[in-house]
Structures are given as C-alpha cells and as structure tokens.
Design a protein around this motif. Structure first.
Motif, PDB file in Angstrom:
ATOM      1  N   ALA A  61       0.853  -1.181   0.000  1.00  0.00           N
ATOM      2  CA  ALA A  61       0.000   0.000   0.000  1.00  0.00           C
ATOM      3  C   ALA A  61       0.892   1.235   0.000  1.00  0.00           C
ATOM      4  CB  ALA A  61      -0.899   0.002   1.234  1.00  0.00           C
ATOM      5  N   ASN A  62       0.404   2.300  -0.602  1.00  0.00           N
ATOM      6  CA  ASN A  62       1.230   3.509  -0.704  1.00  0.00           C
ATOM      7  C   ASN A  62       1.661   4.031   0.662  1.00  0.00           C
ATOM      8  OD1 ASN A  62       1.193   3.617  -3.496  1.00  0.00           O
ATOM      9  ND2 ASN A  62      -0.637   4.887  -3.582  1.00  0.00           N
ATOM     10  N   PHE A  63       0.805   3.842   1.668  1.00  0.00           N
ATOM     11  CA  PHE A  63       1.115   4.413   2.969  1.00  0.00           C
ATOM     12  C   PHE A  63       2.216   3.664   3.721  1.00  0.00           C
ATOM     13  CE2 PHE A  63      -1.309   1.101   4.958  1.00  0.00           C
ATOM     14  CZ  PHE A  63      -2.459   0.928   4.196  1.00  0.00           C
ATOM     15  N   VAL A  64       2.687   2.530   3.189  1.00  0.00           N
ATOM     16  CA  VAL A  64       3.789   1.811   3.843  1.00  0.00           C
ATOM     17  C   VAL A  64       5.000   1.637   2.928  1.00  0.00           C
ATOM     18  CG1 VAL A  64       2.234   0.577   5.380  1.00  0.00           C
ATOM     19  CG2 VAL A  64       3.012  -0.522   3.251  1.00  0.00           C
ATOM     20  N   LYS A  65       4.879   2.045   1.681  1.00  0.00           N
ATOM     21  CA  LYS A  65       5.992   1.866   0.743  1.00  0.00           C
ATOM     22  C   LYS A  65       7.250   2.551   1.257  1.00  0.00           C
ATOM     23  CE  LYS A  65       3.726   1.093  -3.697  1.00  0.00           C
ATOM     24  NZ  LYS A  65       3.389   1.652  -5.024  1.00  0.00           N
ATOM     25  N   GLY A  66       8.340   1.842   1.182  1.00  0.00           N
ATOM     26  CA  GLY A  66       9.609   2.370   1.652  1.00  0.00           C
ATOM     27  C   GLY A  66       9.842   2.195   3.142  1.00  0.00           C
ATOM     28  N   ARG A  67       8.818   1.783   3.868  1.00  0.00           N
ATOM     29  CA  ARG A  67       8.955   1.581   5.321  1.00  0.00           C
ATOM     30  C   ARG A  67       8.775   0.129   5.729  1.00  0.00           C
ATOM     31  NH1 ARG A  67       5.421   3.819   8.772  1.00  0.00           N
ATOM     32  NH2 ARG A  67       3.648   3.751   7.319  1.00  0.00           N
ATOM     33  N   PHE A  68       7.919  -0.592   5.048  1.00  0.00           N
ATOM     34  CA  PHE A  68       7.628  -1.982   5.383  1.00  0.00           C
ATOM     35  C   PHE A  68       8.205  -2.894   4.296  1.00  0.00           C
ATOM     36  CE2 PHE A  68       3.441  -1.364   8.002  1.00  0.00           C
ATOM     37  CZ  PHE A  68       4.088  -0.405   8.775  1.00  0.00           C
ATOM     38  N   THR A  69       8.609  -4.094   4.726  1.00  0.00           N
ATOM     39  CA  THR A  69       9.101  -5.107   3.789  1.00  0.00           C
ATOM     40  C   THR A  69       8.472  -6.448   4.126  1.00  0.00           C
ATOM     41  OG1 THR A  69      11.226  -3.958   3.567  1.00  0.00           O
ATOM     42  CG2 THR A  69      11.117  -6.255   2.838  1.00  0.00           C
ATOM     43  N   ILE A  70       7.846  -7.057   3.131  1.00  0.00           N
ATOM     44  CA  ILE A  70       7.258  -8.377   3.310  1.00  0.00           C
ATOM     45  C   ILE A  70       8.221  -9.417   2.749  1.00  0.00           C
ATOM     46  CG2 ILE A  70       5.993  -8.340   1.113  1.00  0.00           C
ATOM     47  CD1 ILE A  70       3.675  -9.767   2.557  1.00  0.00           C
ATOM     48  N   SER A  71       8.307 -10.545   3.426  1.00  0.00           N
ATOM     49  CA  SER A  71       9.177 -11.628   2.960  1.00  0.00           C
ATOM     50  C   SER A  71       8.595 -12.947   3.448  1.00  0.00           C
ATOM     51  CB  SER A  71      10.611 -11.441   3.469  1.00  0.00           C
ATOM     52  OG  SER A  71      10.653 -11.486   4.884  1.00  0.00           O
ATOM     53  N   ARG A  72       9.150 -14.030   2.954  1.00  0.00           N
ATOM     54  CA  ARG A  72       8.667 -15.337   3.382  1.00  0.00           C
ATOM     55  C   ARG A  72       9.787 -16.340   3.365  1.00  0.00           C
ATOM     56  NH1 ARG A  72       3.775 -16.631  -0.166  1.00  0.00           N
ATOM     57  NH2 ARG A  72       3.869 -18.673   0.826  1.00  0.00           N
ATOM     58  N   ASP A  73       9.645 -17.351   4.197  1.00  0.00           N
ATOM     59  CA  ASP A  73      10.555 -18.486   4.251  1.00  0.00           C
ATOM     60  C   ASP A  73       9.672 -19.726   4.202  1.00  0.00           C
ATOM     61  OD1 ASP A  73      13.392 -19.415   6.347  1.00  0.00           O
ATOM     62  OD2 ASP A  73      12.289 -20.536   4.837  1.00  0.00           O
TER      63      ASP A  73
END
Length: 125
Positions: A61-73
């Motif tokens: 979402a635009n309001f989290v871009k550059g601040r949040f990172t999603i990843s998975r294992d």
C-alpha cells in the motif's frame, strides 16, 4: 485444519521498528499467496502488503511503501512483515491471510480464505 498465527506485535515508539511473523500450520504455504492487513479502531480493515507464493512478487500500500518489507521463508512455513519508521497512524491490529494461488495483488479481501487472529501494534511515545 488450516491455521495462521501472527506474532511480534507490541508497543513501540514513533520511528521504531517491529517484525511481525505469520506462521502456518496444517498446510504448506508453498501454494499460497499471503497478505498482511490491518484494522485500526473505528476503521475498516485495509490491505498493507502482499507476497506471491514463491516470494518473487511483492506489493505494498502507498502508505507503507519504503517503510515496510514483506518476505517469506517457505521452509519455515512463515511470512514476515518488517516494519520500520513506524508512525502513530500505523497503530492497528495486524492480520495475515492466505489465498490459494500464486499472486494476491488483485485478490479481494473476501477471497482470502484463512485468517490469523491478529497481533496488536501500538506506536506511541
């Protein structure tokens, strides 16, 4: 039984960081795209981020871009949401949810079939 369990929430000061985890049991995440959502008091639940089943495609979402990172294992059957530069307006209950298939960027919330119980994130000084 498909089950998702979120963890990692808590109280953090503005500008701080948290890492949320979404652990799956009862099924393999290999075939599921995963979304993170949040709901603040008195507001509708909103999509935060989404990751494809293989981790190759992510959306924010635009309001989290550059601040949040999603990843998975997938070996650990776990999806993460690394949150940095947190703001008071990020305060909400955060949920993860699964949808069968590769991608989830354009999948409506209602099509996510498995939801966790949520973890509270509070950003306050």
């Amino acid at each position: 039984q498909l089950q998702l369990v979120e963890s990692g929430g808590g109280l953090v000061q503005p500008g701080g960081s948290l890492r949320l985890s979404c652990a799956a049991s009862g099924f393999s995440l290999d075939y599921y795209a995963i979304g993170w959502f949040r709901q603040a008091p008195g507001k509708a639940r909103e999509r935060v981020s989404c990751i494809s089943n293989d981790g190759g495609v992510t959306n924010y979402a635009n309001f989290v871009k550059g601040r949040f990172t999603i990843s998975r294992d997938n070996a650990k059957n776990t999806v993460y949401l690394q949150m940095s530069s947190l703001k008071p307006e990020d305060t909400a209950v955060y949920y993860c949810a699964a949808v069968f298939g590769r991608y989830c960027a354009y999948v409506p919330q209602g099509d996510f079939g498995s939801w966790g119980q949520g973890t509270q994130v509070t950003v306050s000084s």
